[in-house]
Scaffold this motif. Sequence first.
Motif, short mmCIF file in Angstrom:
data_model
loop_
_atom_site.label_atom_id
_atom_site.label_comp_id
_atom_site.label_asym_id
_atom_site.label_seq_id
_atom_site.Cartn_x
_atom_site.Cartn_y
_atom_site.Cartn_z
N ALA A 96 -2.92 112.31 -0.59
CA ALA A 96 -2.36 111.42 -1.58
C ALA A 96 -1.05 110.45 -1.05
CB ALA A 96 -1.47 112.33 -2.87
N LEU A 97 -0.17 110.77 -0.18
CA LEU A 97 0.64 110.08 0.62
C LEU A 97 0.09 108.83 1.30
CD1 LEU A 97 3.91 110.03 0.47
CD2 LEU A 97 3.79 111.28 2.41
N CYS A 98 -1.04 109.53 2.18
CA CYS A 98 -1.62 108.42 2.83
C CYS A 98 -2.44 107.37 1.86
CB CYS A 98 -2.59 109.06 3.67
SG CYS A 98 -2.12 109.95 5.17
N TYR A 99 -3.11 107.74 0.66
CA TYR A 99 -3.53 106.80 -0.37
C TYR A 99 -2.66 106.00 -0.79
CZ TYR A 99 -5.94 105.35 -4.52
OH TYR A 99 -6.22 104.57 -5.54
N LEU A 100 -1.02 106.44 -1.05
CA LEU A 100 -0.27 105.51 -1.16
C LEU A 100 0.20 104.37 -0.32
CD1 LEU A 100 2.18 107.89 -3.25
CD2 LEU A 100 0.70 106.15 -4.56
N ALA A 101 0.26 104.77 0.70
CA ALA A 101 0.36 104.02 2.01
C ALA A 101 -0.72 103.13 2.09
CB ALA A 101 0.79 104.62 3.27
N LEU A 102 -1.77 103.23 1.88
CA LEU A 102 -2.99 102.33 1.80
C LEU A 102 -2.97 101.57 0.55
CD1 LEU A 102 -5.74 104.80 2.85
CD2 LEU A 102 -5.02 103.08 4.39
N LEU A 103 -2.62 101.91 -0.53
CA LEU A 103 -2.34 100.96 -1.57
C LEU A 103 -1.22 99.94 -1.23
CD1 LEU A 103 -2.71 103.13 -4.78
CD2 LEU A 103 -4.42 101.47 -3.61
N TRP A 104 -0.19 100.37 -0.54
CA TRP A 104 0.91 99.44 -0.35
C TRP A 104 0.47 98.43 0.57
CZ3 TRP A 104 5.63 99.51 -2.69
CH2 TRP A 104 6.66 98.49 -2.03
N LEU B 114 -4.13 95.28 -12.68
CA LEU B 114 -4.76 95.89 -11.55
C LEU B 114 -3.77 96.50 -10.58
CD1 LEU B 114 -7.32 93.40 -10.69
CD2 LEU B 114 -7.85 95.57 -11.46
N THR B 115 -2.50 96.04 -10.61
CA THR B 115 -1.53 96.32 -9.41
C THR B 115 -1.09 97.85 -9.78
OG1 THR B 115 -0.65 94.11 -9.14
CG2 THR B 115 0.95 95.82 -8.45
N PHE B 116 -0.66 98.71 -8.96
CA PHE B 116 -0.45 100.03 -8.94
C PHE B 116 1.09 100.03 -9.37
CE2 PHE B 116 1.35 104.07 -7.58
CZ PHE B 116 0.44 104.85 -8.30
N ASP B 117 1.07 100.62 -10.64
CA ASP B 117 2.57 100.95 -11.35
C ASP B 117 2.68 102.29 -11.92
OD1 ASP B 117 5.10 100.63 -12.00
OD2 ASP B 117 4.54 99.09 -13.59
N TYR C 245 -9.92 101.87 -8.22
CA TYR C 245 -10.33 100.62 -8.01
C TYR C 245 -11.95 100.83 -7.64
CZ TYR C 245 -5.74 99.27 -7.67
OH TYR C 245 -4.29 99.14 -7.71
N ASP C 246 -12.44 101.86 -7.04
CA ASP C 246 -13.74 101.85 -6.66
C ASP C 246 -14.48 102.39 -7.92
OD1 ASP C 246 -12.49 104.34 -6.73
OD2 ASP C 246 -12.93 104.83 -4.51
N LEU C 247 -13.99 103.53 -8.79
CA LEU C 247 -14.70 103.81 -10.10
C LEU C 247 -14.87 102.35 -10.96
CD1 LEU C 247 -13.22 107.36 -10.87
CD2 LEU C 247 -15.42 106.72 -10.40
N GLN C 248 -13.75 101.78 -10.98
CA GLN C 248 -13.67 100.43 -11.78
C GLN C 248 -14.70 99.50 -11.69
OE1 GLN C 248 -10.33 97.21 -11.95
NE2 GLN C 248 -9.81 98.72 -13.65
N ALA C 249 -14.85 99.27 -10.31
CA ALA C 249 -15.77 98.42 -9.74
C ALA C 249 -17.34 98.67 -10.07
CB ALA C 249 -15.60 98.08 -8.31
N CYS C 250 -17.55 100.03 -9.80
CA CYS C 250 -18.88 100.70 -10.23
C CYS C 250 -19.04 100.55 -11.60
CB CYS C 250 -19.10 101.94 -9.54
SG CYS C 250 -19.11 101.99 -7.91
N GLU D 282 -7.60 87.81 -3.54
CA GLU D 282 -7.99 87.91 -2.10
C GLU D 282 -7.93 89.16 -1.62
OE1 GLU D 282 -5.48 85.73 -3.26
OE2 GLU D 282 -7.08 83.71 -3.49
N CYS D 283 -7.49 90.07 -2.37
CA CYS D 283 -7.26 91.27 -1.91
C CYS D 283 -8.70 92.23 -2.08
CB CYS D 283 -6.34 92.11 -2.92
SG CYS D 283 -6.00 93.82 -2.24
N LEU D 284 -8.85 93.11 -1.13
CA LEU D 284 -10.18 93.62 -1.19
C LEU D 284 -10.20 94.80 -2.19
CD1 LEU D 284 -10.72 94.35 2.89
CD2 LEU D 284 -11.80 92.55 1.43
N LEU D 285 -9.01 95.18 -2.59
CA LEU D 285 -9.17 96.05 -3.79
C LEU D 285 -9.51 95.63 -5.33
CD1 LEU D 285 -6.44 98.45 -2.85
CD2 LEU D 285 -8.82 98.96 -2.53
N HIS D 286 -9.54 93.97 -5.26
CA HIS D 286 -9.87 93.38 -6.65
C HIS D 286 -11.42 93.80 -6.73
CE1 HIS D 286 -10.28 90.06 -9.44
NE2 HIS D 286 -9.04 89.88 -9.39
#
Length: 574
Positions: free
Chosen positions: A209-217, A333-336, A349-354, A292-296
């Motif tokens: 979870a901590l790695c995932y938060l850093a990837l989101l940042w 979309l921004t994590f808050d 983000y991946d669930l939402q796109a699918c 422009e973000c890949l998570l959009h």
Amino acid sequence: MDAELTRGYSVPCERCSAVDWGVSDSGQFYCRSCHNIIERVREFEETEVLSTSSRVTTLSRSSLKKNEKVLGKEWMVIEGFQFILTHQADALLSLGVCSQFKDDVLWNFWRRYLQKTQQAFTQNPINLGRVSADVDSDSALESVALTDVSMQSGPSPGPESELDLGASAGHSSDGGASSVWSGSMDTSGYLNPRFKRRHHLMTMPKTLALCYLALLWVREGITLADLLRFVFERHIPYLHIHDVFPEEITLFGRDAHIFRVESIPSYRRVQEEAMKLARVMELPTFPPISEECLLHPALLSLRYLTEANLPDELHHWVCKVMAQSGLAEESVLTFDHASKAQRNSPIGYDLQACALIIVSMKLLFRLNDHEEWIFSEQAEDHNFADMESPGLFSLTWWYEAMLRALDKAKKREEQHTASQIWKSSKALVFRKKDRTVSLKRRRVVEHLQNTFRKLSGPSPDPPRSKPSSFIFRWGEGEDSDGPSFHQTKLDHVMKTKCDAHVTANEKYWHPVLRQCSKRVCKDHYAEVEATLPRMYVWLLGLFSFLLRVKPSAMHEEVLKVERRFVKCWRRNRQ
């Protein structure tokens, strides 16, 4: 080597009467014939460094108990978790994550977590070593004021350096946890469930979870589903990571329950842990998810359209559904972690796109087990009549190609799972009285493995798959999973109305969209699955396989998109 160490000791074994002694890594004498362990050990003295010979003596049981704790340096549980985070961060860097992910983001998150939970970097640390632990219960096993500084600056613990706790660490050397047999100094705090929940102590799923938060940042394109898939494929260390612990971190006893993992946490578990960690650390607002973000979803849906072998023209309708639902806004979309909407329903983000792709297909083909096959027959008649054009998208042909590819992918995954070594290479001793038995069993297993290896010869290592964001390969060639449908057209499912292209399907079905309270109700997918169209259920299963989530989670995400889409559609009609 053992012959030199056991020279001069010819006492027969009490169990099998053989005189064939060996010395283990810990210095204990054992019988090579029956693997019986005796109390005779090899002892090193400081003068032995200057001597070329080894002196073997016999120690009494009392001296064994005194030296039993001298198995390495004194270490704390958070040092083990920092070692794990270091290896996970290095693995992500090798996968192409930006360089500032580790030093500028992840370590600042780690320092902030330790400060907010008062485990380190604070003048008033908690004392985990004096917490009373229910050692008989197996169920129990499972600051300087920090201002809103930037996550990109400030000192942080070095990735390869030890965590220098010093006087700020919350531990005591007076044996406060002497009743707990363990290698670390503060295991007792992690064995107390109430204390563990109140102080938000670290766990193995929380490292992901901590790695995932850093990837989101840093707004990397690695989604949570990718992170868990790389863990499953062993590209990111997680399973049996205690096998690579340094010699200074001697893992045994009750702290072995903290670091031993034999399964990968679910998507929802890591998502919830990430939200809790963000609230505990009181993180500032994350960088916005722009177009422009890949998570959009506009860009992320392109990836899953390619993966699912769907037409490129479908992306136009995905963007329409996204805009109509209000899911293209940065504020949504921004994590808050402070947002009430995301607190009740964490964003995936991946669930939402699918889910946007599935809603778009329902909008075009209806997917009611009748209308989509009529459109498919029209496409096949047109394709047979005009063989030179790119052709219209036939749902029947696509379904048959995807079904074959999906079966192959599931078999590949089963073979990969079967070829993995799911047992740890290090013997973990959980209870003091089982130590001798555990070491003996491990020695017997290693002896049998070496014997079979000599008889059968060296076995080739299973081929390790290369990390990739895609599972399927579409196109021509021997290694492809089937023909590509990316260039096919959707003209047969559209019509012109008032000089505008609209869907030929004029109706849209959806289940009950009334949202239940999570505190009262749980997942209702098992109750309604039998009443849903089979094509829709199969489509949920396809994207669930791509994301490694349950079909119920995919269905719930589709309902979230439909609630927003139908609400905005009705508002525009009024």
